[in-house]
Design an enzyme around this catalytic site. Structure first.
Site, short mmCIF file in Angstrom:
data_model
loop_
_atom_site.label_atom_id
_atom_site.label_comp_id
_atom_site.label_asym_id
_atom_site.label_seq_id
_atom_site.Cartn_x
_atom_site.Cartn_y
_atom_site.Cartn_z
N ASP A 1 -5.22 -15.36 6.56
CA ASP A 1 -3.88 -15.84 6.20
C ASP A 1 -3.24 -16.69 7.29
OD1 ASP A 1 -4.19 -14.46 3.86
OD2 ASP A 1 -2.91 -12.78 4.41
N GLN B 1 -7.93 -6.18 -0.25
CA GLN B 1 -7.33 -5.89 -1.57
C GLN B 1 -8.31 -5.16 -2.46
OE1 GLN B 1 -6.23 -9.81 -2.89
NE2 GLN B 1 -4.41 -9.88 -1.60
N ARG C 1 0.83 -1.21 0.00
CA ARG C 1 0.00 0.00 0.00
C ARG C 1 0.86 1.25 0.00
NH1 ARG C 1 -2.83 -4.09 2.35
NH2 ARG C 1 -5.11 -3.98 2.36
N SER D 1 -12.84 -7.81 1.55
CA SER D 1 -11.51 -7.97 0.98
C SER D 1 -10.72 -6.68 1.08
CB SER D 1 -11.62 -8.39 -0.50
OG SER D 1 -10.38 -8.18 -1.15
N LYS E 1 -7.00 -18.93 -2.28
CA LYS E 1 -5.76 -18.23 -1.93
C LYS E 1 -4.64 -18.79 -2.82
CE LYS E 1 -7.46 -15.47 1.13
NZ LYS E 1 -7.49 -14.02 0.86
N ARG F 1 -6.82 -17.41 -9.78
CA ARG F 1 -7.56 -16.75 -8.68
C ARG F 1 -8.60 -15.77 -9.21
NH1 ARG F 1 -3.32 -15.04 -4.21
NH2 ARG F 1 -5.26 -14.69 -3.10
C1 S3P Z 1 -4.67 -8.76 1.93
C2 S3P Z 1 -5.97 -9.18 2.01
C3 S3P Z 1 -6.33 -10.60 2.05
C4 S3P Z 1 -5.13 -11.48 2.38
C5 S3P Z 1 -3.91 -11.12 1.58
C6 S3P Z 1 -3.52 -9.68 1.88
C7 S3P Z 1 -4.40 -7.31 1.91
O1 S3P Z 1 -6.82 -10.97 0.77
O2 S3P Z 1 -5.45 -12.85 2.19
O3 S3P Z 1 -2.83 -11.96 1.90
O4 S3P Z 1 -3.22 -6.90 2.01
O5 S3P Z 1 -5.36 -6.55 1.77
P1 S3P Z 1 -8.32 -10.63 0.30
O6 S3P Z 1 -8.40 -9.16 0.12
O7 S3P Z 1 -8.48 -11.39 -0.99
O8 S3P Z 1 -9.19 -11.15 1.39
#
Ligand code: S3P
Length: 440
Positions: free
Chosen positions: A321, A177, A36, A175, A348, A130
């Site tokens: 995780d 991400q 980020r 999520s 994952k 994925r």
């Molecule tokens: C993450 C969010 C999670 C996690 C990944 C890191 C992040 O994934 O499993 O290792 O940094 O926002 P998802 O957003 O798919 O849940």
């Protein structure tokens, strides 16, 4: 004549367990915060310095991607510098995100708003399997032009930068991400961008943007609102990764006579769910806050050996995780532990419902896969040959199991660990030596 390459060393780690772990482990910087900070830094209007960047292939993939887009990311001892404002250019080739779901999903959010610039993002076999629709659909609703295999559900993804407009998104899954991709797109979009999640996900982006003065509101734990904003230059020292700390916490809990201290870890409450799970199982983990770094609380974790018992675990996004290593803890616990509410485990880096179940079976532990998790019947694990299945979190959970077992455990496919934690064996040698054992 056929030429055969000389056999290289096998890709495995042999662990002789049972020796106590003592001392201090400085865990690598948090991977999620690092991705980020680099993406936000690449959008900043002034100079950016990020220290304590973790090694590992995932973060390296984000550095590579930014450089290919013209962002001048310069190595500096212990970190990177970005001499902002960066002038973005169209990448001349396909952007390879390797194994990193965080890189591809978040970068799509940034690239979607780079008007007129075209980019193709792909990754390794695991990443190309994925789901990407969860990030592509909300970005399209903002005006993004993104295509990909299976209507944009799978990488490679092709992005043609466009003018974006703010929108309200009700995410299909919680999520961090996807939320980040949408917020980063929203930083340059017209109007208000709002994200509503079915449950809270990790909030590092909100904390960082808020600390940098972005007009961001969080009316509830599952709702965030943002307007377009200019981001100033900043300096950040990335706190340690709680997900990497979890391996040491479980290892120190399971090996009698152990005591470890983990200084300067992110103690973001959203990321410490795994500590609560371990404590509920009977572990002795203490969290001492020591300060804050651009909105991110930092603290020290200390752990000593304890006996565990099984519990029911409702898995949320911020601890997903840690399920493989918590499942290893459950394998050594008295009684049954159930992990539920985590169907996303199946998509994952590997299908972690299947691969974690198989890892426990190789330890002689009865585990049942479920559509949304697994059930672990704790008992008497024994050393075995464990498969990392190309997944860093399985490799690292495997070595933790090996450390807790007298005898010889083999983690096959060990090189996968370098995705998030390349320095693991060096740190292990140090805490084993401090524990009075040898450094194997
Ligand atoms: C993450 C969010 C999670 C996690 C990944 C890191 C992040 O994934 O499993 O290792 O940094 O926002 P998802 O957003 O798919 O849940």
């Amino acid at each position: 004549m056929t030429a055969t390459a000389p056999p290289g060393p096998p890709d495995e780690l042999v662990v002789e367990g049972g020796a106590p772990l003592r001392g201090t482990v400085v865990v690598p910087g948090d991977k999620g915060i690092a991705h980020r900070a680099m993406l936000v830094g690449a959008l900043a209007g002034g100079p950016v310095r990020i220290d304590g960047l973790p090694g590992g292939h995932d973060v390296a993939a984000t550095v590579r991607l930014l450089r290919a887009c013209g962002v001048p990311v310069a190595e500096d001892p212990g970190g990177v510098r970005i001499e902002g404002p960066a002038s973005w250019r169209e990448p001349a080739d396909v952007l390879d995100c390797g194994n990193s779901g965080t890189t591809i999903r978040m970068a799509v959010g940034v690239l979607a708003g780079r008007e007129g610039r075209f980019a193709v993002l792909t990754g390794d076999e695991s990443l190309r399997r994925r789901p990407m629709g969860r990030v592509v659909r909300p970005l399209r609703a903002m005006g993004a032009r993104i295509d990909g295999r299976a209507e944009g559900e799978r990488a490679p993804l092709a992005v043609r930068g466009a003018v974006l407009r703010g929108a309200t998104h009700h995410l299909e899954v919680a999520s961090g991400q996807v939320k980040t991709a949408v917020l980063l797109a929203g930083l340059g979009a017209d109007g208000v961008t709002e994200v509503v999640e079915p449950a809270p996900s990790r909030d590092h982006t909100e904390r960082l943007l808020g600390a940098l003065g972005a007009p961001l509101e969080r009316p509830t734990a599952t709702r965030v609102r943002l307007r377009a904003a200019a981001i100033p230059g900043f300096a950040l020292r990335v706190p340690g990764d709680p997900s990497s700390a979890a391996y040491w916490a479980v290892a120190a809990t399971l090996v009698p006579g152990s005591r470890l201290e983990l200084p300067r870890v992110s103690v973001n409450p959203g990321r410490l769910g795994w500590v609560q799970v371990l404590v509920d199982m009977g572990a002795a983990v203490e969290v001492t806050p020591i300060g804050e770094e651009l909105g991110e609380p930092v603290g020290v974790l200390s752990v000593e050996a304890a006996r565990l018992h099984g519990i029911d675990v409702e898995v949320t996004e911020p601890i997903i995780d840690e399920v493989p290593v918590l499942a290893v803890a459950a394998a050594f616990a008295e009684g049954t532990t159930t992990f539920r509410g985590a169907a996303d485990l199946a998509v994952k880096e590997s299908d972690r419902i299947a691969t974690t179940t198989a890892l426990l079976a190789a330890l002689g532990v009865e585990a049942e896969p479920r559509p949304d998790g697994l059930v672990v019947h704790g008992g008497r694990p024994r050393p075995g040959r464990l498969e990392a299945a190309g997944d860093h979190r399985l490799a690292l959970a495997g070595v933790v199991a090996g450390l807790a077992l007298a005898g010889r455990t083999v983690v096959a496919g060990w090189s996968a660990h370098a995705v998030s934690y390349p320095g693991f064996t060096a740190a292990l040698a140090a805490v084993r030596a401090a524990g009075g054992g040898d450094a194997r």
